[in-house]
Design a protein around this motif. Structure first.
Motif, mmCIF file in Angstrom:
data_model
loop_
_atom_site.group_PDB
_atom_site.id
_atom_site.type_symbol
_atom_site.label_atom_id
_atom_site.label_comp_id
_atom_site.label_asym_id
_atom_site.label_seq_id
_atom_site.Cartn_x
_atom_site.Cartn_y
_atom_site.Cartn_z
ATOM 1 N N LEU A 1 5.611 -5.805 5.339
ATOM 2 C CA LEU A 1 6.644 -5.643 5.294
ATOM 3 C C LEU A 1 7.148 -5.427 7.407
ATOM 4 C CD1 LEU A 1 9.557 -3.965 5.228
ATOM 5 C CD2 LEU A 1 8.546 -1.429 6.352
ATOM 6 N N SER B 1 14.015 -0.825 4.304
ATOM 7 C CA SER B 1 12.851 0.312 4.446
ATOM 8 C C SER B 1 12.993 1.614 4.625
ATOM 9 C CB SER B 1 11.245 -0.361 5.744
ATOM 10 O OG SER B 1 12.824 -0.814 6.053
ATOM 11 N N VAL B 2 13.718 2.054 3.649
ATOM 12 C CA VAL B 2 14.542 3.294 3.495
ATOM 13 C C VAL B 2 13.953 4.232 4.417
ATOM 14 C CG1 VAL B 2 16.051 5.246 2.361
ATOM 15 C CG2 VAL B 2 16.651 1.927 2.440
ATOM 16 N N CYS B 3 12.600 4.691 3.639
ATOM 17 C CA CYS B 3 11.914 5.600 4.319
ATOM 18 C C CYS B 3 11.285 5.905 6.121
ATOM 19 C CB CYS B 3 11.061 6.203 3.291
ATOM 20 S SG CYS B 3 9.226 5.305 3.030
ATOM 21 N N GLY B 4 10.804 4.511 6.576
ATOM 22 C CA GLY B 4 10.893 4.020 7.489
ATOM 23 C C GLY B 4 9.056 4.070 6.712
ATOM 24 N N GLY B 5 9.054 3.315 5.641
ATOM 25 C CA GLY B 5 7.568 3.234 5.671
ATOM 26 C C GLY B 5 6.434 5.103 5.750
ATOM 27 N N ALA C 1 6.024 5.105 2.502
ATOM 28 C CA ALA C 1 5.945 5.164 1.322
ATOM 29 C C ALA C 1 5.781 6.298 0.452
ATOM 30 C CB ALA C 1 3.869 5.751 0.913
ATOM 31 N N SER C 2 7.567 6.750 0.387
ATOM 32 C CA SER C 2 8.058 6.891 -0.385
ATOM 33 C C SER C 2 9.340 6.933 -1.270
ATOM 34 C CB SER C 2 8.696 8.601 -0.061
ATOM 35 O OG SER C 2 8.621 8.594 1.634
ATOM 36 N N CYS C 3 10.180 5.676 -0.526
ATOM 37 C CA CYS C 3 11.438 5.348 -0.559
ATOM 38 C C CYS C 3 11.512 4.515 -1.875
ATOM 39 C CB CYS C 3 12.506 5.134 0.370
ATOM 40 S SG CYS C 3 11.449 3.400 1.189
ATOM 41 N N GLY C 4 9.845 3.011 -2.024
ATOM 42 C CA GLY C 4 10.385 2.163 -2.907
ATOM 43 C C GLY C 4 10.860 0.864 -2.432
ATOM 44 N N CYS D 1 10.886 -1.565 -0.686
ATOM 45 C CA CYS D 1 10.040 -2.034 0.153
ATOM 46 C C CYS D 1 9.215 -2.987 -0.705
ATOM 47 C CB CYS D 1 9.248 -1.865 1.131
ATOM 48 S SG CYS D 1 8.316 -0.580 0.827
ATOM 49 N N LEU E 1 3.789 6.500 -5.973
ATOM 50 C CA LEU E 1 4.990 5.735 -6.452
ATOM 51 C C LEU E 1 5.275 4.898 -7.004
ATOM 52 C CD1 LEU E 1 7.456 5.936 -4.555
ATOM 53 C CD2 LEU E 1 7.677 4.609 -3.000
ATOM 54 N N LEU F 1 3.784 -1.482 -1.851
ATOM 55 C CA LEU F 1 4.626 -1.567 -0.796
ATOM 56 C C LEU F 1 4.675 -2.290 0.032
ATOM 57 C CD1 LEU F 1 4.546 2.046 -1.477
ATOM 58 C CD2 LEU F 1 6.637 0.969 -2.484
ATOM 59 N N CYS G 1 5.160 -1.758 2.793
ATOM 60 C CA CYS G 1 4.643 -0.907 4.164
ATOM 61 C C CYS G 1 3.725 -0.681 4.587
ATOM 62 C CB CYS G 1 5.591 0.430 4.533
ATOM 63 S SG CYS G 1 5.711 1.679 3.089
#
Ligand SMILES: Cc1cc2nc3c(=O)[nH]c(=O)nc-3n(C[C@H](O)[C@H](O)[C@H](O)COP(=O)(O)OP(=O)(O)OC[C@H]3O[C@@H](n4cnc5c(N)ncnc54)[C@H](O)[C@@H]3O)c2cc1C
Ligand code: FES
Length: 350
Positions: free
Chosen positions: A263, A275-279, A281-284, A286, A308, A321, A323
């Protein structure tokens, strides 16, 4: 799923409570968050600020950042009845099992998941000492004091410690560390800005003479945290040819630094990946697609990543992902591409 804006109200001068009615049943654990988006905007993450109540509504505490894409622009333009896309529940931040004391460290709206946890955990853990340290500039920033006052009156083992920078109280993690009588039996949760959560981990775990029994944190990493420029600056100049790994993305040849994530490499090259969740592994957001020749050579997914990916409608057998993939020398020549429905690419092509 879609969700309708039921209501919103200011809780303090810069924090708004937003109540949403999801169109389908949303069951979550206190501590989790959702990603929310208006169709024409990037998604952002917000933690549920109340325990599930049976009315299938969720409450979010949104701090206003001047000019912020969601917290200012979208919130200002939104009216009761407007619809949003939400994804969730996300995240593994949760009230710890066991009987030892629980210490909660919050800055700003980082208190949101703790309010949800306290609402459900206090009645079930009346004999367990629970202390909430909440940092803000002044008393007027600590906006949920009615609920907190009510809990203090009802639950004798619950303590609330306001930590106000305006009167020179210091940092929540320092105040909590000074007051902690039995770290080896204490479970610590930290939520809010990244500087606090990182510093709390260093102080109470990594550099502590007596580390705490458990430590979990949820950092409110801004979605814009790793802009291309900051990622490139963080990677630094190519000082060691040994550590440089070649990567190919959509026909472009990139230089990746061993040890960095894919990422960060993509962002440093200026590619439009989010990278909405900042890495975490919970937003998807990336998501990347590996070249088929690489699918077996990249280290396998962790349980969190696999779980995820299995819920993302756009993920296929070659999706990963970015990230979660760390660049190593073994990945020299790694070929991948950004998915064609990457929302940022859509925006750019418009
Ligand atoms: C897992 C998770 C849970 C979260 N839960 C919450 C929550 O419950 N409540 C909440 O208010 N926020 C929460 N956040 C943060 C939230 O997702 C957004 O990042 C935040 O609201 C800013 O989004 P925006 O679109 O308004 O601003 P953006 O358009 O993303 O940013 C605009 C500008 O605002 C400033 N800015 C934004 N965030 C920060 C920051 N943290 N530090 C310094 N400057 C900043 C920067 O100058 C930035 O350039 C959470 C984040 C994560 C990853
Ligand atoms: S940045 Fe959110 S899953 Fe990778």
């Amino acid at each position: 799923m879609r969700a309708t804006l039921h209501s919103s109200q200011w809780l303090s001068r810069d924090v708004r409570e937003v109540i949403l009615s999801p169109h389908e049943s949303l069951s979550y654990r206190p501590g989790q968050y959702v990603s929310i988006a208006r169709t024409d905007r990037e998604p952002r993450c917000y933690s549920m600020a109340r325990a599930p109540s049976g009315d299938n509504r969720i409450a979010l505490h949104v701090r206003r950042w001047p000019g912020g894409s969601f917290s200012d622009v979208v919130m200002n333009e939104s009216r009761t009845g407007d619809e949003f896309d939400i994804t969730g529940p996300l995240g593994t931040f949760a009230f710890p099992d066991g009987v030892g004391p629980v210490v909660m460290l919050a800055t700003g709206t980082g208190v949101a998941p703790f309010l949800a946890m306290l609402e459900s955990a206090l009645p079930a853990n009346a004999s367990r000492p629970i202390t909430l340290y909440w940092g803000g500039r002044g008393n007027e920033d600590l906006y949920a004091q009615d609920a907190i006052g009510d809990w203090m009156a009802r639950f004798q083992r619950f303590r609330f410690v306001p930590v106000l920078s305006g009167r020179g109280d210091g940092y929540v993690q320092d105040v909590a560390a000074q007051e902690m009588a039995d770290p080896a039996n204490t479970h610590v949760l930290a939520c809010g800005n990244t500087r606090m959560t990182d510093d709390a981990f260093a102080r109470l775990v990594a550099e502590a003479a007596s580390p705490v029994a458990s430590f979990a944190s949820d950092a409110f990493t801004p979605a814009t945290y790793e802009s291309g420029a900051s990622a490139a600056a963080a990677l630094g100049p190519d000082s060691s040819a040994q550590s440089v790994v070649r990567m190919h993305c959509g026909g472009q040849c990139l230089q990746a630094r061993a040890g960095e994530t894919v990422l960060r490499t993509l962002k440093a090259a200026g590619l439009p990946v989010m990278s909405v969740c900042g890495g975490k592994a919970s937003c998807g957001t990336c998501l990347v697609e590996l070249d088929a020749a690489w699918s077996e050579r990249v280290p396998p997914c962790s349980r969190t990543e696999r779980s995820l990916l299995s819920c993302l409608p756009d993920a296929g057998p070659l999706s990963r992902l970015s990230c979660q993939i760390r660049v190593t020398q073994e990945l020299d020549g790694l070929a991948l591409r950004l998915p064609s429905n990457n929302p940022t690419i859509k925006e750019l092509s418009v």
